[in-house]
Write a protein that holds these residues in place. Structure first.
Motif, mmCIF file in Angstrom:
data_model
loop_
_atom_site.group_PDB
_atom_site.id
_atom_site.type_symbol
_atom_site.label_atom_id
_atom_site.label_comp_id
_atom_site.label_asym_id
_atom_site.label_seq_id
_atom_site.Cartn_x
_atom_site.Cartn_y
_atom_site.Cartn_z
ATOM 1 N N ALA A 1 0.822 -1.212 0.000
ATOM 2 C CA ALA A 1 0.000 0.000 0.000
ATOM 3 C C ALA A 1 0.861 1.269 0.000
ATOM 4 O O ALA A 1 0.475 2.277 -0.596
ATOM 5 N N THR A 2 2.015 1.222 0.655
ATOM 6 C CA THR A 2 2.915 2.382 0.654
ATOM 7 C C THR A 2 3.931 2.272 -0.486
ATOM 8 O O THR A 2 4.236 3.272 -1.145
ATOM 9 N N LEU B 1 -0.595 4.614 10.180
ATOM 10 C CA LEU B 1 -0.780 4.855 8.743
ATOM 11 C C LEU B 1 -2.260 4.970 8.390
ATOM 12 O O LEU B 1 -3.073 4.151 8.816
ATOM 13 N N ILE B 2 -2.577 5.999 7.600
ATOM 14 C CA ILE B 2 -3.929 6.139 7.055
ATOM 15 C C ILE B 2 -3.801 6.314 5.542
ATOM 16 O O ILE B 2 -2.689 6.508 5.033
ATOM 17 N N GLU C 1 -4.133 12.514 -1.733
ATOM 18 C CA GLU C 1 -3.168 13.558 -2.113
ATOM 19 C C GLU C 1 -2.113 13.715 -1.023
ATOM 20 O O GLU C 1 -2.403 13.483 0.158
ATOM 21 N N VAL C 2 -0.933 14.196 -1.437
ATOM 22 C CA VAL C 2 0.099 14.543 -0.457
ATOM 23 C C VAL C 2 -0.372 15.790 0.289
ATOM 24 O O VAL C 2 -0.889 16.729 -0.320
ATOM 25 N N THR C 3 -0.228 15.750 1.617
ATOM 26 C CA THR C 3 -0.603 16.925 2.427
ATOM 27 C C THR C 3 0.638 17.382 3.187
ATOM 28 O O THR C 3 1.711 16.777 3.065
ATOM 29 N N GLU C 4 0.466 18.424 4.005
ATOM 30 C CA GLU C 4 1.620 18.888 4.775
ATOM 31 C C GLU C 4 1.904 17.911 5.912
ATOM 32 O O GLU C 4 0.974 17.409 6.551
ATOM 33 N N LYS D 1 -0.905 10.410 13.411
ATOM 34 C CA LYS D 1 -1.208 9.803 12.105
ATOM 35 C C LYS D 1 -0.311 10.360 11.011
ATOM 36 O O LYS D 1 0.176 11.492 11.107
ATOM 37 N N ILE D 2 -0.145 9.546 9.987
ATOM 38 C CA ILE D 2 0.519 9.996 8.753
ATOM 39 C C ILE D 2 -0.089 9.164 7.623
ATOM 40 O O ILE D 2 -0.370 7.976 7.822
ATOM 41 N N SER D 3 -0.275 9.780 6.465
ATOM 42 C CA SER D 3 -0.832 8.988 5.361
ATOM 43 C C SER D 3 0.276 8.203 4.663
ATOM 44 O O SER D 3 1.460 8.576 4.720
ATOM 45 N N ARG D 4 -0.147 7.143 4.013
ATOM 46 C CA ARG D 4 0.838 6.354 3.251
ATOM 47 C C ARG D 4 1.422 7.187 2.108
ATOM 48 O O ARG D 4 2.595 7.077 1.790
#
Ligand SMILES: NC(=O)c1ccc[n+]([C@@H]2O[C@H](COP(=O)([O-])OP(=O)(O)OC[C@H]3O[C@@H](n4cnc5c(N)ncnc54)[C@H](OP(=O)(O)O)[C@@H]3O)[C@@H](O)[C@H]2O)c1
Length: 243
Positions: A11-12, A181-182, A186-189, A206-209
């Motif tokens: 997923a990442t 991981l969530i 889109e890439v965020t700050e 939290k941090i997104s993949r």
């Protein structure tokens, strides 16, 4: 640059591959199941796919695949099934890390190769003093007993910290520690810190993949970011968590 990515079907991993291709880099992806790669990247002219289970590659095969690569990235992780968590290979991430580092060294290249490992906030950086509460240490001790993938993540980072170390002339490394991981589209700050801001167990943030893939790609392609985090274990949080 050419970058070898293992765990590229994950997923990442697939998001990291996409980030690197978007930046004009060449990527070699080691995957068990190429059909899992998204259409968008599967037929990209700068992607070459090596169909293999990473630990099944011989030392010579791995050295050939790593040859000419400026960076190697691992997004490997145990599948969240009973077999993935408790079956073999128990040391997937650690064994792949050492196998890849041995392959880099076997090539005797004049240039140092970057190794970027996807690790976890649940692991401490034992090169520096990270204060953990008694409750945290208790939970980690239990995780070590009951959750083989946690031990694998710890040992993989330990390999880089203690076997490669800070002054290796062939390999520089960073072990990225994402918080929980969530998935975001889109890439965020996001922000990177040398240690967790709060409890990595009870308040992990939290941090997104996609942000994790973005940060790993930054480490590979941006020398300022690399020089800031080389030999360290940055923890990454999305901006909302870290504020
Ligand atoms: N969940 C969290 O909140 C969290 C937080 C921080 C860090 N992490 C760490 O980050 C890692 C990656 O996360 P993710 O969600 O991107 O993982 P993922 O989607 O499960 O991807 C795992 C990757 O490893 C590969 N893999 C699994 N078992 C393998 C084996 N035996 N041989 C070869 N390849 C194998 C998978 O290949 P296939 O596609 O062929 O199965 C896939 O490419 C996690 O495993 C964890 O250690 C997780």
């Amino acid at each position: 640059m050419t970058i070898l990515v293992v765990g590229a079907s994950g997923a990442t991993g697939r998001l990291l591959v996409e980030q690197l291709l978007n930046r004009g880099q060449k990527v070699k992806a080691v995957v068990r199941s190429p059909e899992k790669l998204p259409e968008l990247i599967k037929n990209h002219k700068n992607l070459s796919v090596i169909q293999a289970s990473v630990l099944d590659l011989s030392d010579d095969e791995m050295a050939q695949h790593v040859k000419g690569c400026n960076a190697v990235a691992s997004c490997l992780g145990h599948n969240m099934t009973l077999k993935g968590i408790f079956g073999h290979p128990r040391r997937l991430v650690t064994d792949a890390t050492s196998q890849l580092c041995n392959a880099i060294k076997a090539n005797k290249s004049n240039n140092s190769v970057k190794f970027v490992l996807m690790n976890t906030i649940a692991n401490s950086n034992r090169d520096i003093q990270e204060h953990n509460s008694i409750g945290h240490r208790l939970v980690i001790s239990i995780l070590r007993l009951i959750l083989p993938p946690h031990v694998d993540n710890e040992k993989a980072a330990d390999y880089l910290r203690t076997k490669i170390g800070q002054n290796d002339d062939k390999i520089g490394w960073t072990a990225v520690r994402p918080s929980s991981l969530i998935d975001e589209s889109e890439v965020t700050e996001y922000d990177a810190y040398s240690s967790p801001l709060g409890s990595a167990i009870f308040d992990s943030g939290k941090i997104s993949r996609i942000d994790t893939g973005h940060f790993m790609a930054d480490l590979i392609t941006d020398e300022d970011i690399w020089n800031k985090w080389k030999g360290q274990m940055p923890v990454i949080y999305n901006k909302d968590t870290s504020e």
